[in-house]
Design an enzyme around this catalytic site. Sequence first.
Site, short mmCIF file in Angstrom:
data_model
loop_
_atom_site.label_atom_id
_atom_site.label_comp_id
_atom_site.label_asym_id
_atom_site.label_seq_id
_atom_site.Cartn_x
_atom_site.Cartn_y
_atom_site.Cartn_z
N CYS A 1 9.64 36.31 -8.51
CA CYS A 1 11.19 36.00 -8.33
C CYS A 1 11.79 36.05 -9.75
O CYS A 1 11.88 37.25 -10.25
CB CYS A 1 11.36 34.66 -7.56
SG CYS A 1 10.51 33.37 -8.35
N SER A 2 11.96 35.23 -10.32
CA SER A 2 12.82 35.06 -11.40
C SER A 2 12.60 33.69 -12.27
O SER A 2 13.47 33.49 -13.23
CB SER A 2 14.37 35.05 -11.13
OG SER A 2 14.65 33.92 -10.40
N CYS A 3 11.50 33.24 -12.37
CA CYS A 3 11.32 31.94 -13.22
C CYS A 3 11.21 32.04 -14.34
O CYS A 3 10.62 33.09 -14.91
CB CYS A 3 9.94 31.33 -12.68
SG CYS A 3 9.97 30.91 -10.66
N CYS B 1 8.11 36.90 -14.00
CA CYS B 1 7.86 36.59 -12.80
C CYS B 1 7.92 37.56 -11.98
O CYS B 1 9.00 38.10 -11.70
CB CYS B 1 9.01 35.51 -12.62
SG CYS B 1 8.84 34.71 -11.14
#
Lengths: 205, 198
Positions: free
Chosen positions: B109-111, B106
């Site tokens: 971000c951090s998905c 991702c």
Amino acid sequence: MDGIHDLGGQEGFGKVRFEQGAKVFHEEWEIKANALYSLAVKSGIFNMDEYRHAIERMEPRHYLSASYYERSLTSLASLCVEKGIVSQEELERLAGGVYPLALPSAKGRSNNPLRQSFEPGNLVRVRNEHVSCHVRMPGYIRGKQGIVIRVTPAYPYPDAHAHGIDAASEPTYDVEFDALELWPEGSESAKVHVGVFESYLETVV
Amino acid sequence: MMNTEQDKLKVAPIEKRVEAIDQVLRNYGLEIESFVDHFHDLAFEQWIPNNGAKLVARAWVDPQFKEFLLRDGVGAAKSMGFSFPAHHRYLVALENTDAVQNVICCTLCSCTAFSIIGLPPDWYKDLEYRARVVREARTVLKEMGLILPSHVQIKVWDTTADTRYMVIPQKPKGVDGWSESKLADLVTKESMIGVANL
């Protein structure tokens, strides 16, 4: 927004600090920070797109130096201030020091009225747009061509959803790009798949 | 803003900042205690990589289930009792083969499909992985200990929408006849992100 968070393809970074079986949390406050922002989302104080965008709006020096959970916390606190739940002064009084928050948001936008639907196999181009609001289009695909591989169900349109603007939910498309076309003479060979919202795409004729 | 070293010194310690927002949300009327306990349970007991590992192990031994998982990841996961947060509406399972290595990231971000493969580790959310893996995947994987033959095509999946991904790693050799639960014990979070093979 063309922000510091949009890291895909940026150069100058070193090795990944990889560890097999790495722990997810290291300190008790990290679990608390994660739980509190999840609770705020669950309670309808803000949605996931607002949450992501408030992280993106962090002052770049702060973004780059903060840990993941500090970014979460900063987003949560910024949105609580922006929603009128607390003032920054009160937060700083409670915390006993400076409480850095995200910078203000630009205006969002609704769906592109010219958007059209696509099918697997279609050749598409990512619109060459520079918008200052929340957008889930990584900069490295802007203006680039790819092939639609599959259609996935409609999701809230992030550019609107992060800004309290009405908009229709949109399908996203799994678009396959060739890394060698994304960064001509500047990448290794790979296919890069990105989930792209309908409004970000135009047909290639 | 924190432009100088002097500004940084005035910043409240992170624990104090967490406690301040805890107080604010408490005053706002949210039930903090019970939710933090609930979140502990989610993070440490429910959102664990063994969920995804069980899906992978069943896909290895049951071709019909594999077809189900590839066609309808959410349906297949729910059929085994796993759940998703409200905003994860679609799970795409990506099958590694002798010719293709799938890798998830991702960049924005951090998905991740955290209810299936577990919450993402630091390195996944950190600047280096997000910046580099889309552009120099082969080198990044090599640095992380995964050396791929040159004929293997790498597919990198950037989680930019709320469609979530999990990799089905290849079954290791020499495990024919093993039970599903024993097979599931072989499957790591890293292998379901695609940065390690089994």
